[in-house]
Design an enzyme around this catalytic site. Sequence first.
Site, PDB file in Angstrom:
ATOM      1  N   SER A 182      -0.864  -1.521   0.839  1.00 48.01           N
ATOM      2  CA  SER A 182       0.216  -0.546   0.761  1.00 48.01           C
ATOM      3  C   SER A 182       0.779  -0.492  -0.652  1.00 48.01           C
ATOM      4  CB  SER A 182       1.326  -0.945   1.747  1.00 48.01           C
ATOM      5  OG  SER A 182       2.440  -0.113   1.614  1.00 48.01           O
ATOM      6  N   CYS A 183       1.238   0.704  -1.049  1.00 47.86           N
ATOM      7  CA  CYS A 183       1.923   0.871  -2.340  1.00 47.86           C
ATOM      8  C   CYS A 183       3.094   1.826  -2.092  1.00 47.86           C
ATOM      9  CB  CYS A 183       0.959   1.386  -3.410  1.00 47.86           C
ATOM     10  SG  CYS A 183       0.290   3.028  -3.053  1.00 47.86           S
ATOM     11  N   TYR A 184       3.508   2.572  -3.089  1.00 42.27           N
ATOM     12  CA  TYR A 184       4.617   3.511  -2.921  1.00 42.27           C
ATOM     13  C   TYR A 184       4.234   4.719  -2.068  1.00 42.27           C
ATOM     14  CZ  TYR A 184       6.979   0.991  -6.656  1.00 42.27           C
ATOM     15  OH  TYR A 184       7.565   0.010  -7.407  1.00 42.27           O
TER      16      TYR A 184
END
Length: 109
Positions: free
Chosen positions: A63-65
């Site tokens: 996951s990231c932004y």
Amino acid sequence: MSDFQRIAPDRAQALREQGAVVVDVRDAQSFAQAHIPGARHLDNHSLHDFIAQADLDQPLIVSCYHGNSSQGAAAYLASQGFREVYSLDGGFELWRANYPAEIARTVSE
């Protein structure tokens, strides 16, 4: 397998419930403020130890932004031997929109 799949938050949630590992590649401050429960913060400093200690057969969700940086990280982790790697489409922001009750915070006081 040196590839990864992009998945929507609902699929990520189902995989999480089945024991998938979640890693978050956002900056440390953003991770501390809010992240997917059980997620592990992963950065350049912790990457080597994470790979060395990980079960390469366990599903891994990155996951990231917004779901862009996680794709590069997922591709890299797949190239390191992880067999089942996923990039969270929409990233943490879409996760937060879909699962507002499924947010953890790191308290540092």
